[in-house]
Design a protein around this motif. Structure first.
Motif, PDB file in Angstrom:
ATOM      1  N   ALA A  34       1.039  -1.250  -0.074  1.00  0.00           N
ATOM      2  CA  ALA A  34      -0.026  -0.045   0.004  1.00  0.00           C
ATOM      3  C   ALA A  34       1.017   1.389   0.068  1.00  0.00           C
ATOM      4  N   GLY A  35       0.659   2.181  -0.891  1.00  0.00           N
ATOM      5  CA  GLY A  35       1.444   3.419  -0.868  1.00  0.00           C
ATOM      6  C   GLY A  35       0.960   4.353  -2.043  1.00  0.00           C
ATOM      7  N   LEU A  36       1.679   5.240  -2.030  1.00  0.00           N
ATOM      8  CA  LEU A  36       1.375   6.296  -3.247  1.00  0.00           C
ATOM      9  C   LEU A  36       1.996   5.911  -4.600  1.00  0.00           C
ATOM     10  N   HIS A  37       1.063   5.587  -5.511  1.00  0.00           N
ATOM     11  CA  HIS A  37       1.433   5.226  -6.985  1.00  0.00           C
ATOM     12  C   HIS A  37       1.746   6.243  -8.010  1.00  0.00           C
ATOM     13  N   MET A  38       2.697   6.772  -8.506  1.00  0.00           N
ATOM     14  CA  MET A  38       2.999   7.577  -9.530  1.00  0.00           C
ATOM     15  C   MET A  38       2.778   7.240 -10.840  1.00  0.00           C
ATOM     16  N   TRP A  39       2.692   5.746 -11.204  1.00  0.00           N
ATOM     17  CA  TRP A  39       2.815   5.231 -12.610  1.00  0.00           C
ATOM     18  C   TRP A  39       1.483   4.662 -13.069  1.00  0.00           C
ATOM     19  N   GLU A  40       0.355   5.162 -12.553  1.00  0.00           N
ATOM     20  CA  GLU A  40      -0.857   4.951 -12.842  1.00  0.00           C
ATOM     21  C   GLU A  40      -1.198   5.499 -14.039  1.00  0.00           C
ATOM     22  N   GLU A  41      -2.515   5.403 -14.677  1.00  0.00           N
ATOM     23  CA  GLU A  41      -2.952   6.214 -15.819  1.00  0.00           C
ATOM     24  C   GLU A  41      -3.037   7.907 -15.369  1.00  0.00           C
ATOM     25  N   PRO A  42      -2.265   8.677 -16.137  1.00  0.00           N
ATOM     26  CA  PRO A  42      -2.174  10.082 -15.614  1.00  0.00           C
ATOM     27  C   PRO A  42      -3.468  10.583 -14.806  1.00  0.00           C
ATOM     28  N   VAL A  43      -4.631  10.278 -15.511  1.00  0.00           N
ATOM     29  CA  VAL A  43      -5.722  10.733 -14.964  1.00  0.00           C
ATOM     30  C   VAL A  43      -5.990  10.321 -13.586  1.00  0.00           C
ATOM     31  N   ILE A  44      -5.363   9.375 -13.048  1.00  0.00           N
ATOM     32  CA  ILE A  44      -5.467   8.485 -11.757  1.00  0.00           C
ATOM     33  C   ILE A  44      -4.343   8.988 -10.986  1.00  0.00           C
ATOM     34  N   SER A  45      -3.126   8.990 -11.402  1.00  0.00           N
ATOM     35  CA  SER A  45      -2.069   9.347 -10.674  1.00  0.00           C
ATOM     36  C   SER A  45      -1.702  10.881 -10.326  1.00  0.00           C
ATOM     37  N   GLY A  46      -2.387  11.558 -11.250  1.00  0.00           N
ATOM     38  CA  GLY A  46      -2.082  13.156 -11.159  1.00  0.00           C
ATOM     39  C   GLY A  46      -0.678  13.446 -10.760  1.00  0.00           C
ATOM     40  N   THR A  47      -0.785  14.599  -9.842  1.00  0.00           N
ATOM     41  CA  THR A  47       0.751  15.021  -9.214  1.00  0.00           C
ATOM     42  C   THR A  47       1.066  14.269  -8.221  1.00  0.00           C
ATOM     43  N   ARG A  48       0.023  14.218  -7.208  1.00  0.00           N
ATOM     44  CA  ARG A  48       0.424  13.641  -5.633  1.00  0.00           C
ATOM     45  C   ARG A  48       0.410  11.902  -5.703  1.00  0.00           C
ATOM     46  N   GLY A  49      -0.065  11.275  -6.663  1.00  0.00           N
ATOM     47  CA  GLY A  49       0.063   9.644  -6.714  1.00  0.00           C
ATOM     48  C   GLY A  49      -1.481   9.317  -6.416  1.00  0.00           C
ATOM     49  N   SER A  50      -1.558   8.043  -6.722  1.00  0.00           N
ATOM     50  CA  SER A  50      -2.911   7.386  -6.417  1.00  0.00           C
ATOM     51  C   SER A  50      -2.582   6.423  -5.011  1.00  0.00           C
ATOM     52  N   GLU A 193     -10.935  21.178  -9.068  1.00  0.00           N
ATOM     53  CA  GLU A 193      -9.707  21.693  -8.470  1.00  0.00           C
ATOM     54  C   GLU A 193      -8.322  21.140  -8.822  1.00  0.00           C
ATOM     55  N   ASN A 194      -8.197  19.872  -9.814  1.00  0.00           N
ATOM     56  CA  ASN A 194      -7.262  19.247 -10.249  1.00  0.00           C
ATOM     57  C   ASN A 194      -7.426  19.197 -11.592  1.00  0.00           C
ATOM     58  N   PRO A 195      -7.387  19.992 -12.601  1.00  0.00           N
ATOM     59  CA  PRO A 195      -7.557  19.743 -14.061  1.00  0.00           C
ATOM     60  C   PRO A 195      -6.827  18.491 -14.613  1.00  0.00           C
ATOM     61  N   GLY A 196      -7.579  17.584 -15.426  1.00  0.00           N
ATOM     62  CA  GLY A 196      -6.881  16.391 -15.813  1.00  0.00           C
ATOM     63  C   GLY A 196      -6.994  15.237 -14.875  1.00  0.00           C
ATOM     64  N   LEU A 197      -7.634  15.580 -13.780  1.00  0.00           N
ATOM     65  CA  LEU A 197      -7.938  14.450 -12.762  1.00  0.00           C
ATOM     66  C   LEU A 197      -9.166  13.833 -12.977  1.00  0.00           C
ATOM     67  N   LEU A 198      -9.384  12.514 -12.962  1.00  0.00           N
ATOM     68  CA  LEU A 198     -10.704  12.077 -13.077  1.00  0.00           C
ATOM     69  C   LEU A 198     -11.308  11.859 -11.698  1.00  0.00           C
ATOM     70  N   LYS A 199     -12.486  12.180 -11.494  1.00  0.00           N
ATOM     71  CA  LYS A 199     -13.309  11.968 -10.412  1.00  0.00           C
ATOM     72  C   LYS A 199     -14.455  11.028 -10.426  1.00  0.00           C
ATOM     73  N   LYS A 200     -14.665  10.630 -11.656  1.00  0.00           N
ATOM     74  CA  LYS A 200     -15.757   9.434 -11.631  1.00  0.00           C
ATOM     75  C   LYS A 200     -15.583   9.410 -13.160  1.00  0.00           C
ATOM     76  N   GLY A 201     -16.072   7.662 -13.563  1.00  0.00           N
ATOM     77  CA  GLY A 201     -16.235   7.431 -14.711  1.00  0.00           C
ATOM     78  C   GLY A 201     -15.421   5.938 -14.987  1.00  0.00           C
ATOM     79  N   VAL A 202     -15.056   5.845 -16.274  1.00  0.00           N
ATOM     80  CA  VAL A 202     -14.536   4.562 -16.794  1.00  0.00           C
ATOM     81  C   VAL A 202     -13.361   4.474 -17.598  1.00  0.00           C
ATOM     82  N   VAL A 203     -12.330   4.066 -17.217  1.00  0.00           N
ATOM     83  CA  VAL A 203     -10.917   4.045 -18.132  1.00  0.00           C
ATOM     84  C   VAL A 203     -10.701   2.640 -18.655  1.00  0.00           C
ATOM     85  N   ILE A 204     -10.713   2.429 -19.661  1.00  0.00           N
ATOM     86  CA  ILE A 204     -10.691   0.841 -20.397  1.00  0.00           C
ATOM     87  C   ILE A 204      -9.225   0.794 -20.877  1.00  0.00           C
TER      88      ILE A 204
END
Length: 211
Positions: A34-50, A193-204
């Motif tokens: 468990a931890g902050l993950h910076m290498w997910e899809e960019p719309v998930i990881s953003g700048t601080r990590g998933s 508040e975080n342009p380009g960051l997904l809040k809801k939806g589906v990424v395939i």
């Protein structure tokens, strides 16, 4: 209770401490990392990590799995629902953009309880990070605690899915599950508040393997 969470519906008698069925995992959650993950899809990881939690075991048997020790060998540590809730809260305090549940199908009842324990601090989306091999009934049942669906779509050809992932019915199940995810999500929503960051939806994600 006999397990029917995944498309295999093997009916294994899984207990909090004993693993049975295809996934060979107990009903109580087993966490590998468990931890902050910076290498997910960019719309998930953003700048601080998933805020990513890797769960042990898997409902698939992919020969190419990059997390083979976790998915096939069960490497990880059993945790209580209470401890899992604490892990979620710790990730939130570390600044995670979201809580990212990786290969979580076999633990969904416990995860829902842990998310409920973390609810007072859970002001970020919850991501369901999946190989796509899901039952629509399970997706529907636990949709109340998921904001973002992140499924793979690995195969169309059933002979390939049987050969490489031990799941002859992969496409029939994954395609239905993904349609249900899209229906439930109601479309994409972005974090103002975080342009380009997904809040809801589906990424395939489509898997492409050399050869």
């Amino acid at each position: 209770m006999r397990c029917t969470l995944c498309p295999r519906m093997c009916g294994a008698e899984r207990t909090e401490t004993r693993g049975e069925g295809f996934c060979r995992m107990p009903a109580g959650p087993v966490v590998a990392r468990a931890g902050l993950h910076m290498w997910e899809e960019p719309v998930i990881s953003g700048t601080r990590g998933s805020g990513t939690v890797f769960f042990s075991g898997c409902t698939l048997g992919c020969v190419f799995c990059q997390n083979h020790e976790i998915s096939a060998q069960g490497v990880g540590k059993p945790v209580t629902v209470e401890r899992l809730g604490e892990i979620f809260r710790e990730l939130i305090r570390q600044g995670a953009h979201n809580i990212n549940l990786v290969t979580a199908t076999q633990y969904l009842p416990s995860i829902r309880q842990a998310l409920e324990l973390a609810r007072p601090e859970l002001h970020i989306p919850v991501v369901y990070n999946s190989g796509g091999y899901e039952r629509t009934e399970t997706i529907r049942e636990f949709s109340d605690c998921i904001d973002i669906w992140l499924p793979d779509l690995k195969y169309y050809d059933s002979s390939l899915s049987e050969k490489y992932s031990a799941a002859q019915n992969y496409f029939s199940m994954a395609s239905k599950a993904i349609k249900e995810m899209i229906r439930i999500s109601g479309g994409l929503a972005w974090d103002p508040e975080n342009p380009g960051l997904l809040k809801k939806g589906v990424v395939i994600r489509h898997m492409v393997l050399p050869g």
